[in-house]
Design a protein around this motif. Structure first.
Motif, mmCIF file in Angstrom:
data_model
loop_
_atom_site.group_PDB
_atom_site.id
_atom_site.type_symbol
_atom_site.label_atom_id
_atom_site.label_comp_id
_atom_site.label_asym_id
_atom_site.label_seq_id
_atom_site.Cartn_x
_atom_site.Cartn_y
_atom_site.Cartn_z
ATOM 1 N N HIS A 140 1.241 -4.707 -3.789
ATOM 2 C CA HIS A 140 1.569 -4.443 -2.471
ATOM 3 C C HIS A 140 2.037 -2.816 -1.549
ATOM 4 C CE1 HIS A 140 0.975 -8.767 -1.666
ATOM 5 N NE2 HIS A 140 1.923 -8.440 -2.567
ATOM 6 N N SER A 142 0.005 0.031 0.905
ATOM 7 C CA SER A 142 -0.020 0.014 2.336
ATOM 8 C C SER A 142 -0.158 -1.815 3.432
ATOM 9 C CB SER A 142 -1.606 0.488 2.926
ATOM 10 O OG SER A 142 -1.503 2.053 2.327
ATOM 11 N N ASP A 143 -0.036 -2.758 2.844
ATOM 12 C CA ASP A 143 -0.190 -4.037 3.236
ATOM 13 C C ASP A 143 1.426 -4.813 2.976
ATOM 14 O OD1 ASP A 143 -0.339 -4.314 0.940
ATOM 15 O OD2 ASP A 143 -1.424 -6.151 0.628
ATOM 16 N N GLY A 146 2.775 -7.029 5.422
ATOM 17 C CA GLY A 146 2.346 -8.127 5.262
ATOM 18 C C GLY A 146 2.904 -9.276 4.125
ATOM 19 N N MET A 372 -6.402 3.384 5.865
ATOM 20 C CA MET A 372 -5.504 1.924 6.309
ATOM 21 C C MET A 372 -5.167 2.682 7.480
ATOM 22 S SD MET A 372 -4.125 -0.419 6.630
ATOM 23 C CE MET A 372 -3.381 -0.802 4.079
ATOM 24 N N PHE A 387 -8.910 -5.151 10.180
ATOM 25 C CA PHE A 387 -8.435 -5.352 9.449
ATOM 26 C C PHE A 387 -8.732 -6.667 8.224
ATOM 27 C CE2 PHE A 387 -5.255 -2.415 11.195
ATOM 28 C CZ PHE A 387 -4.656 -1.349 9.832
ATOM 29 N N THR A 388 -9.597 -7.276 8.794
ATOM 30 C CA THR A 388 -9.649 -8.428 8.433
ATOM 31 C C THR A 388 -11.290 -9.029 8.545
ATOM 32 O OG1 THR A 388 -8.385 -9.883 9.339
ATOM 33 C CG2 THR A 388 -7.777 -9.426 8.099
#
Length: 390
Positions: A140, A142-143, A146, A372, A387-388
């Motif tokens: 993990h 940039s993410d 979460g 990102m 993003f998703t």
């Protein structure tokens, strides 16, 4: 030796006081005489010149009384140009120094209790208490908001930390690791100052890097590491708190970009003036001049962005993505143009440009990849998240 800043078309440096200019000149002289001679061999070997920190601290770049305003701090403009001086020599040097007095100190000052700040701040400035920021993890980057997997479990008066961190700059030369972990059961995101020598802590240098070779990025493993409540920074309980703490530092990426572009320009113009082809310096040819002008234009754009966002503090978490995107793009282009000017000789470390070219790739990844940051900006512009997919 004047404080010249090619690309400062709007005269931002004119806003520096006489004391600030004198301090920046002292820093530039020190870097040229005592740090510059170390760079080529250390970069090639992948050595971290940690010994430069003590002498830099003795310059009192942060707390010399002549620099302090009514708020007890140096001006934002001075802080920006200080970063320029460091990264104009080398981005790794800027990180070795700035990771301590910028990132680590800011996290302690903004996240710690008043008692912690009083107890630790002077030692942080003098490098008697050294530290780094351990956020990213192997899976993990940039993410991380979460996907934070490092955990903190309360057991009596202690916290028990388990997890792994990756790409942590200055980790192997720091006494304290500021570890970000998610509280088990509670969901809070907490910050702890973990002694690097604590049982259960393992640090290993990431080897064979092609950029930022002066900085020891590290893998960190934490297995059942115990720290007391006194080691927790109580004003950090969420990623929102981390963003608040670091908002003041976000323009630093633009200042580092300015400095690196200036360093690449210095190397390119010096080479173009001494290198002769067909009986004349190549600096007199249109193709070379066009590249030099473009580099200076890139510096001017990035410097304007850096100054504006420094003197007018950011109030949101979207603008930094635009700063990063522009600053990294301009740096990448400037370093590539400088490399073109030097031709094959641009690949030699002794000519400096290849360091800036390689380290531009590291800067390009800082604060999240370009993709990102585009997604963050795109969501802000359209109100739709890409993003998703689903």
């Amino acid at each position: 030796m004047p404080l010249d800043y090619p690309g400062d078309l709007l005269g931002f440096a004119d806003g520096l006081t006489a004391a600030e200019r004198a301090k920046l000149l002292e820093l530039r002289t020190h870097l040229r005489e005592h740090v510059r001679p170390l760079l080529v061999d250390a970069w090639e070997r992948g050595d971290c010149p940690a010994g430069i920190r003590g002498p830099l601290a003795q310059l009192r770049l942060e707390d010399d009384p002549v620099l302090l305003g009514d708020d007890g701090a140096p001006s934002a403009l001075y802080q920006g140009f200080k970063t320029v001086e460091l990264s104009r020599l080398d981005l790794g040097v800027s990180i070795i120094y700035g990771g301590q007095v910028g990132m680590f100190r800011t996290l302690v000052r903004e996240g710690g209790s008043p008692e912690q700040v009083v107890a630790w701040d002077a030692d942080i400035l003098s490098f008697r208490k050294t530290g780094c920021f351990a956020l990213n993890e192997p899976d993990h980057g940039s993410d991380i908001a979460g996907g934070l997997a490092t955990t903190a479990r309360r057991e009596g008066d202690d916290w028990v930390l388990d997890g792994r961190k990756r790409w942590i700059g200055n980790a192997t030369i720091s006494d304290e690791l500021c570890v970000i972990a998610r509280e088990e059961g509670g969901g809070r995101v907490l910050a702890f100052l973990v002694p690097s020598s604590a049982p259960g802590v393992t640090r290993s240098v990431i080897e064979h890097k092609g950029a930022l070779r002066h900085v020891h990025n590290a893998d960190i493993e934490l297995v059942g590491v115990r720290v007391g409540e006194h080691a927790r920074l109580p004003r950090i309980e969420s990623f929102r708190d981390i963003n608040r703490a670091f908002r003041v530092l976000r323009p630093a990426i633009a200042w580092n970009s300015v400095g690196m572009q200036l360093g690449a320009y210095d190397a390119a113009v010096a080479y173009a003036l001494r290198r002769e082809q067909f009986g004349a310096p190549i600096a007199g040819y249109q193709l070379i001049q066009e590249k030099l002008v473009q580099i200076v234009a890139n510096i001017a754009q990035t410097l304007a962005l850096a100054v504006r966002t420094t003197t007018h503090p950011l109030a949101d978490d979207v603008t930094p993505s635009l700063i990063k995107l522009v600053a990294a793009d301009r740096l990448r282009e400037s370093a590539a143009l400088a490399r073109e000017i030097l031709g094959g000789n641009g690949l030699l470390l002794e000519n400096d440009v290849v360091r800036f070219l390689a380290d531009a790739e590291a800067m390009y990844t800082f604060e999240g990849t370009r993709e990102m940051n585009v997604l963050i900006l795109g969501r802000a512009l359209t109100g739709l998240s890409a993003f998703t997919r689903g």
